[in-house]
Scaffold this motif. Structure first.
Motif, mmCIF file in Angstrom:
data_model
loop_
_atom_site.group_PDB
_atom_site.id
_atom_site.type_symbol
_atom_site.label_atom_id
_atom_site.label_comp_id
_atom_site.label_asym_id
_atom_site.label_seq_id
_atom_site.Cartn_x
_atom_site.Cartn_y
_atom_site.Cartn_z
ATOM 1 N N LEU A 289 72.010 -7.530 58.769
ATOM 2 C CA LEU A 289 72.401 -8.243 59.177
ATOM 3 C C LEU A 289 72.253 -8.136 60.743
ATOM 4 O O LEU A 289 71.915 -8.595 61.165
ATOM 5 N N GLU A 290 71.938 -7.113 60.645
ATOM 6 C CA GLU A 290 72.083 -6.062 62.167
ATOM 7 C C GLU A 290 70.086 -6.109 62.783
ATOM 8 O O GLU A 290 69.542 -6.252 63.541
ATOM 9 N N ASP A 291 68.978 -6.440 61.745
ATOM 10 C CA ASP A 291 67.945 -6.413 61.949
ATOM 11 C C ASP A 291 67.313 -7.293 62.516
ATOM 12 O O ASP A 291 66.402 -7.751 62.993
ATOM 13 N N ARG A 292 68.360 -8.698 61.929
ATOM 14 C CA ARG A 292 68.252 -9.743 61.987
ATOM 15 C C ARG A 292 68.927 -10.113 63.132
ATOM 16 O O ARG A 292 67.802 -11.268 64.382
ATOM 17 N N LEU A 293 69.689 -9.700 63.943
ATOM 18 C CA LEU A 293 69.610 -9.760 65.447
ATOM 19 C C LEU A 293 68.900 -9.331 66.092
ATOM 20 O O LEU A 293 69.029 -9.677 67.377
ATOM 21 N N GLU A 294 68.534 -8.249 65.901
ATOM 22 C CA GLU A 294 68.166 -7.461 66.849
ATOM 23 C C GLU A 294 66.330 -8.162 66.528
ATOM 24 O O GLU A 294 66.159 -8.412 67.913
ATOM 25 N N GLN A 295 66.245 -8.845 65.388
ATOM 26 C CA GLN A 295 64.914 -9.031 65.989
ATOM 27 C C GLN A 295 65.160 -10.958 66.522
ATOM 28 O O GLN A 295 63.985 -11.170 67.597
ATOM 29 N N SER A 296 66.200 -11.565 66.537
ATOM 30 C CA SER A 296 66.037 -13.037 67.326
ATOM 31 C C SER A 296 66.700 -12.842 68.540
ATOM 32 O O SER A 296 66.449 -13.836 68.863
ATOM 33 N N LEU A 297 68.507 -12.123 69.024
ATOM 34 C CA LEU A 297 68.897 -11.864 70.058
ATOM 35 C C LEU A 297 67.835 -11.236 71.122
ATOM 36 O O LEU A 297 67.992 -11.048 72.491
ATOM 37 N N PHE A 298 67.766 -9.893 70.365
ATOM 38 C CA PHE A 298 67.100 -8.614 71.077
ATOM 39 C C PHE A 298 65.884 -8.646 71.540
ATOM 40 O O PHE A 298 64.734 -8.172 73.270
ATOM 41 N N ARG A 299 64.941 -8.981 70.915
ATOM 42 C CA ARG A 299 63.244 -9.128 70.906
ATOM 43 C C ARG A 299 62.881 -8.247 71.724
ATOM 44 O O ARG A 299 62.432 -8.423 72.765
ATOM 45 N N GLY A 300 63.180 -6.808 70.726
ATOM 46 C CA GLY A 300 62.116 -5.691 71.336
ATOM 47 C C GLY A 300 63.260 -4.975 72.176
ATOM 48 O O GLY A 300 62.910 -3.981 72.301
ATOM 49 N N ARG A 301 64.311 -5.734 72.809
ATOM 50 C CA ARG A 301 65.432 -5.053 73.954
ATOM 51 C C ARG A 301 65.954 -3.866 72.589
ATOM 52 O O ARG A 301 66.286 -4.025 71.648
ATOM 53 N N SER A 302 66.801 -3.027 73.186
ATOM 54 C CA SER A 302 66.955 -2.041 72.923
ATOM 55 C C SER A 302 68.837 -2.004 72.230
ATOM 56 O O SER A 302 69.007 -3.241 73.268
ATOM 57 N N PHE A 303 69.037 -2.182 71.086
ATOM 58 C CA PHE A 303 70.130 -2.759 70.394
ATOM 59 C C PHE A 303 70.924 -2.021 70.065
ATOM 60 O O PHE A 303 72.109 -2.046 69.312
ATOM 61 N N GLU A 304 70.306 -0.084 70.419
ATOM 62 C CA GLU A 304 71.862 0.724 70.032
ATOM 63 C C GLU A 304 73.020 0.357 71.070
ATOM 64 O O GLU A 304 73.579 1.059 70.220
ATOM 65 N N LEU A 305 73.249 -0.394 71.986
ATOM 66 C CA LEU A 305 74.347 -0.272 72.714
ATOM 67 C C LEU A 305 75.360 -1.314 71.917
ATOM 68 O O LEU A 305 76.409 -1.245 71.216
ATOM 69 N N ALA A 306 74.609 -2.823 71.271
ATOM 70 C CA ALA A 306 74.835 -2.893 70.785
ATOM 71 C C ALA A 306 75.958 -3.578 68.675
ATOM 72 O O ALA A 306 76.171 -3.685 68.421
ATOM 73 N N ARG A 307 74.683 -2.256 68.014
ATOM 74 C CA ARG A 307 75.088 -1.655 66.906
ATOM 75 C C ARG A 307 76.959 -1.267 66.298
ATOM 76 O O ARG A 307 77.136 -1.625 65.603
ATOM 77 N N PRO A 308 77.264 -0.621 67.076
ATOM 78 C CA PRO A 308 78.382 -0.088 67.066
ATOM 79 C C PRO A 308 79.380 -1.570 67.302
ATOM 80 O O PRO A 308 80.120 -1.223 66.438
ATOM 81 N N LEU A 309 78.906 -2.186 68.247
ATOM 82 C CA LEU A 309 80.028 -3.682 68.098
ATOM 83 C C LEU A 309 80.039 -4.202 67.269
ATOM 84 O O LEU A 309 80.683 -5.367 66.321
ATOM 85 N N VAL A 310 78.425 -4.394 67.075
ATOM 86 C CA VAL A 310 78.303 -5.315 65.430
ATOM 87 C C VAL A 310 78.682 -4.580 64.336
ATOM 88 O O VAL A 310 79.539 -5.612 63.819
ATOM 89 N N THR A 311 78.642 -3.603 64.040
ATOM 90 C CA THR A 311 79.526 -2.892 62.070
ATOM 91 C C THR A 311 80.744 -3.012 63.099
ATOM 92 O O THR A 311 81.158 -2.990 61.816
ATOM 93 N N GLY A 312 81.128 -2.711 63.820
ATOM 94 C CA GLY A 312 82.370 -2.525 63.459
ATOM 95 C C GLY A 312 83.623 -4.063 63.184
ATOM 96 O O GLY A 312 84.586 -3.939 63.481
ATOM 97 N N ALA A 313 82.630 -5.025 64.186
ATOM 98 C CA ALA A 313 83.548 -5.810 64.311
ATOM 99 C C ALA A 313 82.950 -6.907 62.507
ATOM 100 O O ALA A 313 83.945 -7.820 61.810
ATOM 101 N N VAL A 314 81.672 -6.886 62.113
ATOM 102 C CA VAL A 314 81.788 -7.069 61.044
ATOM 103 C C VAL A 314 82.757 -6.679 59.535
ATOM 104 O O VAL A 314 83.148 -7.049 58.311
#
Length: 368
Positions: A289-314
């Motif tokens: 899921l995180e790989d999918r969001l990183e490619q579709s929403l962030f498109r090369g921008r850093s995903f590291e700040l959002a990763r803990p939020l996504v992991t915790g929420a899911v």
């Protein structure tokens, strides 16, 4: 991970080991699915059905891995856009539904496992699972790849030890059951049905293919993935041969076998390993899921700040889902999702995907 830092043989094994680690959580590891789809066909028929499932996975993995290598689609969203075009978003719906079901099931299973082993309240198992999933998911791609690969070796070792103990005690019974040569007429359909129920796991290991450079490597990785995915089922199925009717009648066949073995230490070790596979399965889905969001929403921008939020929420969502009555939802919803995966992923990959691969101009790099 740079392939220069790996031994050559690990290039071929890692995709399959990660595939097996994601695949085995829940009913696979407890023997419930093995009994239902393989043991129900007779011991020899079950072995044939297991071979059919392994072959189906191997073919699909080989084609998918080559497709990913050629078109460099290392997350399932990119792969499905290349495969289905604008209709690729339908696979997202399928994946999200399966994600919710799987997280609900692994949380419920973790609660039951810890309660059975220690007598602790159900929430303890859920808490331990959640902590393990979050820690693993936040470690990043390389750590997840290493952890899932390492735990696969541990699982193979414990499953082999389990079968050795069973065979030492009941080898004559298992051999006699094999010589009965019982083969139910539906063995092929049962094996293929089980393979189809786990199709989504193939699309969740794409990040392990970044180092694959040639068609030969992609195909060999795919064929090995099919074999490795089915390998843990072999000792479980053979062990059930010590009392196949009892295994088929029990909700968790492994428990029935251990009741006859009377080896509490091995049972505890087995359950600990299975608990680890639950963490792997949940973390594998979240990683995809995180790989999918990183490619579709962030498109090369850093995903590291959002990763803990996504992991915790899911992870929290999985806990919530596990509190509902999931039995009917799993029986009906799981089948529907698997049919969707068959028509949205497997059949298009084996037809449209093969056509696109054949239509691509050959190059020396893409040859054997």
């Amino acid at each position: 991970m740079n392939r220069k830092r790996r031994r050559k043989w690990t290039w071929y094994l890692i995709p399959g080991l990660v595939f097996q680690s994601i695949l085995i959580g829940g009913g696979y590891g407890t023997g419930a699915e093995i009994a239902r789809y393989f043991g129900s066909q007779g011991l020899l028929g079950g072995l044939l059905a297991l071979g059919a499932a392994a072959a189906a996975w191997a073919v699909l993995c080989a084609v998918t891995f080559e497709f990913v290598r050629v078109f460099r689609t290392y997350d399932y969203g990119s792969m499905m856009r290349k495969l289905l075009g604008p209709a690729g978003f339908l696979y997202d719906v399928c994946f999200y539904a399966m994600l919710l079901l799987v997280l609900g099931v692994v949380n419920a299973t973790a609660s039951a496992t810890v309660s059975t082993l220690t007598g602790a309240p159900a929430w303890v198992g859920t808490a331990l699972l959640s902590v393990g999933v979050v820690l693993l998911a936040l470690k990043g791609t390389e750590a997840i790849e290493k952890a899932l690969s390492f735990w696969a070796y541990v699982l193979y070792a414990v499953f082999t030890l389990f079968f050795a103990a069973v065979f030492f005690r009941f080898g004559g019974v298992i051999t006699a059951e094999l010589f009965r040569a019982e083969i139910a007429p539906g063995w092929l359909a049962s094996g293929l049905r089980y393979a189809s129920y786990n199709l989504l796991c193939v699309s969740m290991v794409l990040y392990t293919l970044r180092d694959v450079q040639t068609r030969k490597e992609a195909v060999v990785c795919g064929l090995l993935a099919g074999v490795l995915g089915a390998a843990p089922a072999l000792p479980l199925l053979l062990a059930m041969g010590c009392d196949l009717p009892a295994a088929l009648a029990c909700e968790t066949p492994v428990t029935a076998i251990f009741a006859q073995l009377d080896m509490p230490w091995l049972y505890a070790l087995f359950e600990i390993v299975l608990f680890g596979t639950l963490i792997e399965t949940a973390a594998g889905f979240i990683k995809a899921l995180e790989d999918r969001l990183e490619q579709s929403l962030f498109r090369g921008r850093s995903f590291e700040l959002a990763r803990p939020l996504v992991t915790g929420a899911v992870t929290a969502l999985g806990i919530c889902v596990s509190t509902f009555g999931l039995t009917k939802l799993i029986i009906k919803g799981y089948g529907a999702i698997c049919w969707a995966a068959l028509f949205l992923f497997a059949l298009p990959m084996l037809t449209v995907g093969v056509f696109k691969l054949c239509a691509r101009p050959p190059s020396r790099r893409e040859s054997f």
